[in-house]
Design a protein around this motif. Structure first.
Motif, mmCIF file in Angstrom:
data_model
loop_
_atom_site.group_PDB
_atom_site.id
_atom_site.type_symbol
_atom_site.label_atom_id
_atom_site.label_comp_id
_atom_site.label_asym_id
_atom_site.label_seq_id
_atom_site.Cartn_x
_atom_site.Cartn_y
_atom_site.Cartn_z
ATOM 1 N N ARG A 129 2.883 4.280 9.819
ATOM 2 C CA ARG A 129 3.323 4.507 8.440
ATOM 3 C C ARG A 129 3.955 3.267 7.830
ATOM 4 N NH1 ARG A 129 3.471 9.812 6.654
ATOM 5 N NH2 ARG A 129 1.974 11.009 7.874
ATOM 6 N N SER A 151 -3.046 5.775 7.093
ATOM 7 C CA SER A 151 -1.861 6.582 6.772
ATOM 8 C C SER A 151 -0.677 5.718 6.356
ATOM 9 C CB SER A 151 -1.470 7.444 7.972
ATOM 10 O OG SER A 151 -1.203 6.621 9.102
ATOM 11 N N THR A 153 2.181 3.867 4.556
ATOM 12 C CA THR A 153 2.886 4.071 3.286
ATOM 13 C C THR A 153 3.715 2.846 2.897
ATOM 14 O OG1 THR A 153 4.834 5.060 4.358
ATOM 15 C CG2 THR A 153 3.052 6.552 3.692
ATOM 16 N N ASN A 175 -2.514 5.708 0.728
ATOM 17 C CA ASN A 175 -1.211 6.378 0.830
ATOM 18 C C ASN A 175 -0.037 5.425 0.624
ATOM 19 O OD1 ASN A 175 -2.120 9.127 1.654
ATOM 20 N ND2 ASN A 175 -2.967 8.011 3.395
ATOM 21 N N GLU A 177 2.971 3.465 -0.636
ATOM 22 C CA GLU A 177 4.028 3.704 -1.627
ATOM 23 C C GLU A 177 4.812 2.430 -1.928
ATOM 24 O OE1 GLU A 177 6.396 6.836 -0.033
ATOM 25 O OE2 GLU A 177 4.763 8.300 -0.049
ATOM 26 N N LEU A 197 -4.447 2.451 -5.297
ATOM 27 C CA LEU A 197 -3.064 2.716 -4.888
ATOM 28 C C LEU A 197 -2.398 3.684 -5.867
ATOM 29 C CD1 LEU A 197 -1.976 -0.877 -3.778
ATOM 30 C CD2 LEU A 197 -3.163 0.899 -2.471
ATOM 31 N N HIS A 198 -2.859 4.911 -5.864
ATOM 32 C CA HIS A 198 -2.369 5.905 -6.818
ATOM 33 C C HIS A 198 -0.960 6.392 -6.484
ATOM 34 C CE1 HIS A 198 -6.329 6.002 -8.587
ATOM 35 N NE2 HIS A 198 -6.876 6.288 -7.419
ATOM 36 N N ARG A 199 -0.488 6.147 -5.271
ATOM 37 C CA ARG A 199 0.849 6.600 -4.865
ATOM 38 C C ARG A 199 1.870 5.474 -4.871
ATOM 39 N NH1 ARG A 199 -0.336 10.827 0.161
ATOM 40 N NH2 ARG A 199 -1.919 12.074 -0.916
ATOM 41 N N LEU A 200 1.468 4.303 -5.290
ATOM 42 C CA LEU A 200 2.345 3.138 -5.238
ATOM 43 C C LEU A 200 3.561 3.312 -6.153
ATOM 44 C CD1 LEU A 200 2.376 0.341 -3.855
ATOM 45 C CD2 LEU A 200 1.453 -0.598 -5.983
ATOM 46 N N GLU A 201 4.756 3.106 -5.574
ATOM 47 C CA GLU A 201 6.000 3.235 -6.324
ATOM 48 C C GLU A 201 6.729 1.903 -6.473
ATOM 49 O OE1 GLU A 201 8.367 6.212 -4.442
ATOM 50 O OE2 GLU A 201 6.835 7.775 -4.617
ATOM 51 N N ASN A 221 -1.773 2.746 -11.303
ATOM 52 C CA ASN A 221 -0.540 2.907 -10.504
ATOM 53 C C ASN A 221 0.512 3.666 -11.299
ATOM 54 O OD1 ASN A 221 -1.281 -0.491 -9.999
ATOM 55 N ND2 ASN A 221 -1.815 1.089 -8.519
ATOM 56 N N LYS A 223 2.525 5.973 -10.718
ATOM 57 C CA LYS A 223 3.810 6.327 -10.100
ATOM 58 C C LYS A 223 4.726 5.116 -9.932
ATOM 59 C CE LYS A 223 2.481 10.517 -7.627
ATOM 60 N NZ LYS A 223 2.546 11.247 -6.332
#
Length: 334
Positions: A129, A151, A153, A175, A177, A197-201, A221, A223
């Motif tokens: 992760r 996986s 993050t 995944n 972030e 990278l749709h979950r990138l914060e 991006n 998020k």
């Protein structure tokens, strides 16, 4: 006298027996249980501490030692390993099957080694992760490091020698972030590099050589909440750079080559939004109208507001932008 020798021998034997048992601990290391954590931080350590390593170890930290190699067979003695910290050692390479026998590994930290080239599939054997490769000598990031749909993050590649990051690599990390690419030699980003990278914060691009950004580079991006662009060579930014990014709360633009911001760039920001704009060569003329008005309306959103100053024209040099009048900016002539 013989009795004392016998007693001493017995004591030594018992100590060695215990060291091999469930409460064993490698030389030059310290152990705690529970949880089962082993920390080795002696510079005199030169080899992986296999002897005495508890098989139920969940965290192993080998830091600031002279360790120069590690293999899959070394890690096979700790099959329950969850967190492996190998920072500030002398590792120059890793075998591609290194993580073969640690299926529960969640975090791998390789900060501060001498890694240059990593083999294909190096990080494809676990449900990893968090991967930290900070402050190594890596010149090229390779898509073959990972299997598809990893996986992972958290990926930290900061402080290396990267001149680019292939879109094919990031496409395998849906995944993700947090991505840290700071303090490399990046001069540009491929238009679709961040597309998957749709979950990138959090994205850190600070300390590179970026001079421009594509208008839609962050379009996928949504998020994104933290964006670090400081210490680059950015000369201008697209007005639509933040369009479709409603969650951005922190934007660092300090120490670039910005002279103006295009109208609308900072519109529709959340009340919690924070920005740093210092150490840019702001030109305080009529093109400064948008930023000047925005600063006036949103002073609470600007960190170090008083340090946002004019680099030109000469008559306004070093003046705080927020202290200017429309007349001084030449707006009464428009």
């Amino acid at each position: 006298m013989n009795l004392w020798i016998l007693l001493a021998f017995t004591a030594v034997a018992e100590c060695r027996y215990q060291k091999r048992g469930t409460h064993s601990c490698p030389d030059l290391c310290s152990c705690s249980s529970p949880p089962s954590e082993v920390v080795c931080s002696q510079s005199s350590l030169t080899h992986f501490p296999v002897d005495g390593l508890p098989s139920n170890t969940s965290l192993l930290s080998i830091q600031s030692t002279n360790l120069s190699s590690i293999t899959a067979s070394h890690l096979s003695v700790v099959p329950l390993l969850n967190n492996l910290q190998l920072y500030h050692n002398h590792l120059k390479s890793l075998p591609s099957d290194l993580l073969r026998d640690v299926p529960h590994l969640n975090t791998l930290d390789l900060t501060g080694n001498q890694l240059v080239h990593l083999l294909p599939n190096t990080f494809s054997h676990t449900s990893l992760r968090r991967l930290v490769l900070k402050n190594n000598l890596i010149e090229k990031a390779d898509a073959e490091w990972f299997l598809g749909n990893s996986s992972l993050t958290w990926l930290d590649l900061s402080g290396n020698r990267l001149t680019g990051v292939p879109a094919a690599l990031l496409q395998k990390l849906p995944n993700l972030e947090s991505l840290d690419l700071s303090d490399n030699n990046l001069q540009d980003l491929q238009p679709d590099a961040l597309k998957n990278l749709h979950r990138l914060e959090s994205l850190n691009l600070a300390g590179n050589k970026l001079s421009s950004l594509k208008p839609t580079i962050f379009a996928h991006n949504r998020k994104l909440s933290q964006l670090f662009l400081q210490e680059n060579q950015l000369q201008d930014l697209p007005a639509t750079l933040l369009k479709g990014l409603p969650h951005v709360e922190l934007l660092l633009l300090n120490q670039n080559q910005l002279q103006h911001l295009l109208s609308g760039m900072l519109d529709d920001r959340k009340s919690s939004f924070q920005i740093i704009l210092t150490a840019n060569p702001w030109v305080c003329d009529e093109k400064m109208e948008y930023l000047w008005k925005w600063l006036t309306i949103h002073p609470q959103n600007v960190i170090f507001l008083e340090e946002v100053t004019c680099a030109g024209p000469e008559a306004l040099k070093h003046r705080q932008v927020i202290s200017l009048t429309g007349s001084e900016l030449g707006l009464d002539k428009i």
